[in-house]
Design an enzyme around this catalytic site. Structure first.
Site, mmCIF file in Angstrom:
data_model
loop_
_atom_site.group_PDB
_atom_site.id
_atom_site.type_symbol
_atom_site.label_atom_id
_atom_site.label_comp_id
_atom_site.label_asym_id
_atom_site.label_seq_id
_atom_site.Cartn_x
_atom_site.Cartn_y
_atom_site.Cartn_z
ATOM 1 N N HIS A 58 18.740 23.953 19.166
ATOM 2 C CA HIS A 58 18.958 24.790 20.057
ATOM 3 C C HIS A 58 17.847 25.287 20.851
ATOM 4 C CE1 HIS A 58 22.594 25.568 17.721
ATOM 5 N NE2 HIS A 58 21.823 25.524 16.815
ATOM 6 N N ASN A 113 -12.088 -7.348 12.891
ATOM 7 C CA ASN A 113 -10.904 -8.138 12.049
ATOM 8 C C ASN A 113 -9.622 -7.560 12.059
ATOM 9 O OD1 ASN A 113 -9.643 -9.107 10.015
ATOM 10 N ND2 ASN A 113 -10.595 -8.287 8.077
ATOM 11 N N GLY A 141 -6.603 -3.744 -3.821
ATOM 12 C CA GLY A 141 -7.290 -4.287 -2.681
ATOM 13 C C GLY A 141 -6.759 -5.774 -2.124
ATOM 14 N N THR A 142 -7.017 -6.313 -1.046
ATOM 15 C CA THR A 142 -6.307 -6.980 -0.280
ATOM 16 C C THR A 142 -6.493 -8.386 -1.032
ATOM 17 O OG1 THR A 142 -8.180 -7.168 1.367
ATOM 18 C CG2 THR A 142 -5.918 -6.093 1.900
ATOM 19 N N GLY A 184 -13.617 -4.039 10.027
ATOM 20 C CA GLY A 184 -14.449 -5.048 9.469
ATOM 21 C C GLY A 184 -14.825 -5.624 10.614
ATOM 22 N N GLY A 236 0.792 -1.317 -0.072
ATOM 23 C CA GLY A 236 -0.176 -0.003 0.013
ATOM 24 C C GLY A 236 0.848 1.393 -0.145
HETATM 25 C C1 G1P Z 1 -8.851 -3.979 6.427
HETATM 26 C C2 G1P Z 1 -10.027 -4.949 6.505
HETATM 27 C C3 G1P Z 1 -10.885 -4.725 7.750
HETATM 28 C C4 G1P Z 1 -9.904 -4.842 8.742
HETATM 29 C C5 G1P Z 1 -8.885 -3.826 8.692
HETATM 30 C C6 G1P Z 1 -7.810 -3.992 9.901
HETATM 31 O O1 G1P Z 1 -9.501 -2.671 6.354
HETATM 32 O O2 G1P Z 1 -10.792 -4.885 5.248
HETATM 33 O O3 G1P Z 1 -11.905 -5.709 7.807
HETATM 34 O O4 G1P Z 1 -10.780 -4.330 10.030
HETATM 35 O O5 G1P Z 1 -8.195 -3.821 7.437
HETATM 36 O O6 G1P Z 1 -7.022 -2.855 9.951
HETATM 37 P P1 G1P Z 1 -8.754 -1.447 5.607
HETATM 38 O O7 G1P Z 1 -7.598 -0.987 6.268
HETATM 39 O O8 G1P Z 1 -8.557 -1.951 4.039
HETATM 40 O O9 G1P Z 1 -9.872 -0.244 5.481
#
Ligand code: G1P
Length: 400
Positions: free
Chosen positions: A315, A167, A83-84, A136, A9
């Site tokens: 300083h 999550n 995306g992940t 999430g 990212g």
């Molecule tokens: C992602 C996940 C999300 C989770 C989060 C944790 O979100 O999609 O479910 O809770 O990471 O950091 P994002 O950071 O892409 O918005």
């Protein structure tokens, strides 16, 4: 266990600190953020690391090399940040058949909990937060208090969260999930790994592994929180030069090639990195890092702050609860405010939006190469973009 680490990212919410380096490579204590994630993964049982890189990929590659702590590392490039789920789809080319763990490369996880995730069957790491709406949120079928809770689904960023279990971005997927990585676009226009988790929940018993400690490091003040966490684990040691009348209290690391001069008081946890100098007559406290080649000069107080490589405060200055990027130079007498008169949380602008940081004490976030003139005053929550300049005597209350 083969482990995918997501480190592609751009870290736009971390701007300006990520203007020329990827968020996973931002320093947290003595190593980059993603190195803490990877170290925890290795301690928890990672046997092959597949690191997904993209933005400023070479930084990440050269840090880890082909093996890291005896664990083989494969890099895969996600050219476009879609995306992940897309990132893990790219990584799956380097995975063997079998289950796999996926970790957000910009989060800190505690080792015992991560080990439980590795040792369980299909699972997702969860953490309890007070305001789950920006994460999430897990839907479970068990009692909220039970230890082994079954996850039945996940909702991204719900206005009305079904639980306070979020999550953490740590997943233990079964082998089958490798063929479920082609997902459709979500409402926010991304290919989400949480859709793969949903599918896994419908075909497997997925448990929530509750993390004791977890930190999502997405916004500048979370870099301070990450540093507070990691410096909290520090054992003091002096390898550099410390003047006989300097006072080091609590865990303080003075790396080889660093100098602490006379009249200095350092209240740890603090890390003075190679080539840095502190003093004479300076006061360093809180979870503070003085980066490689950095300088905290005469009559300067630095509290709970990160000075990245080459940042100098020469300083008569005060710097509190702040992040100074690489090669920042504060002119003599530059002062940072880190507390509002009304006692409210300090707000910061992140991607154009004013957000409450939840911190009563927060100073400034300063991009690489910023220079301030003498007697500059920087108000709490000010963000200065990379390369910005502040004139002598200037009072800065708005971002530049
Ligand atoms: C992602 C996940 C999300 C989770 C989060 C944790 O979100 O999609 O479910 O809770 O990471 O950091 P994002 O950071 O892409 O918005």
């Amino acid at each position: 266990m083969q482990t995918v680490v997501l480190a592609a990212g751009q870290g736009t919410r971390m701007r300006p600190l990520t203007a020329s380096r990827p968020k996973p490579m931002l320093p947290v204590g003595d190593r980059p953020l993603v190195a803490h994630t990877v170290d925890t993964a290795v301690d928890a049982g990672a046997s092959h690391l597949v690191v997904v890189v993209g933005y400023e990929a070479d930084d990440v590659r050269s840090y880890f090399g082909e093996t890291y702590r005896d664990v083989p590392v494969t890099f895969v490039v996600q050219a476009e940040q879609r995306g992940t789920a897309d990132a893990v789809r790219v990584a799956s080319e380097a995975l063997a058949d079998g289950p796999f763990v996926v970790l957000n490369g910009d989060a800190l996880y505690d080792t015992p909990s991560l080990r439980r995730l590795y040792e369980s069957g299909p699972a997702v790491g969860s953490y309890r937060v007070e305001n789950p709406s920006s994460y999430g949120v897990l839907i479970t079928d068990g009692s909220e208090e039970a230890d082994a809770v079954r996850v039945t689904g996940v909702i991204e960023k719900p206005a009305e969260p079904p639980s306070n279990r979020i999550n953490t971005g740590a997943y233990h997927f079964p082998a089958e999930a490798q063929s479920w990585l082609e997902v459709g676009e979500s409402e926010r226009g991304e290919l989400e790994l949480t859709d793969v988790l949903e599918r896994t929940c419908s075909e497997f018993a997925v448990s929530a592994v509750t993390f004791e400690r977890w930190l999502d490091v997405g916004r500048p003040w979370e870099l301070l929180a990450a540093t507070e966490w990691k410096l909290g684990d520090l054992d003091g040691r002096v390898e550099g030069e410390v003047h006989e009348d300097a006072i080091l209290e609590g865990p303080v690391v003075v790396e080889e090639g660093a100098t602490v001069r006379s009249g200095v008081v350092v209240e740890g946890p603090a890390l003075v990195r190679a080539g840095a100098t502190v003093g004479p007559n300076a006061y360093v406290r809180g979870a503070t890092v003085v980066g490689e080649g950095g300088k905290v000069g005469h009559g300067v107080e630095v509290k709970n702050s990160i000075l990245m490589e080459g940042a100098t405060v020469g300083h008569l200055s005060y710097v509190g609860d702040s992040v100074l990027g690489r090669d920042v130079n504060f002119g003599a007498g530059t002062k940072v405010a880190n507390l509002r008169h009304d006692g409210a949380d300090v707000k910061l602008t992140v991607k154009g939006e004013r957000v409450s940081t939840g911190r009563r004490k927060l100073g400034v976030v300063i991009g690489d190469g910023v220079k301030t003139g003498i007697n500059a005053s920087l108000n709490a929550g000010v963000v200065l973009s990379e390369g910005a300049t502040v004139g002598p005597g200037e009072v800065v209350t708005r971002d530049k």
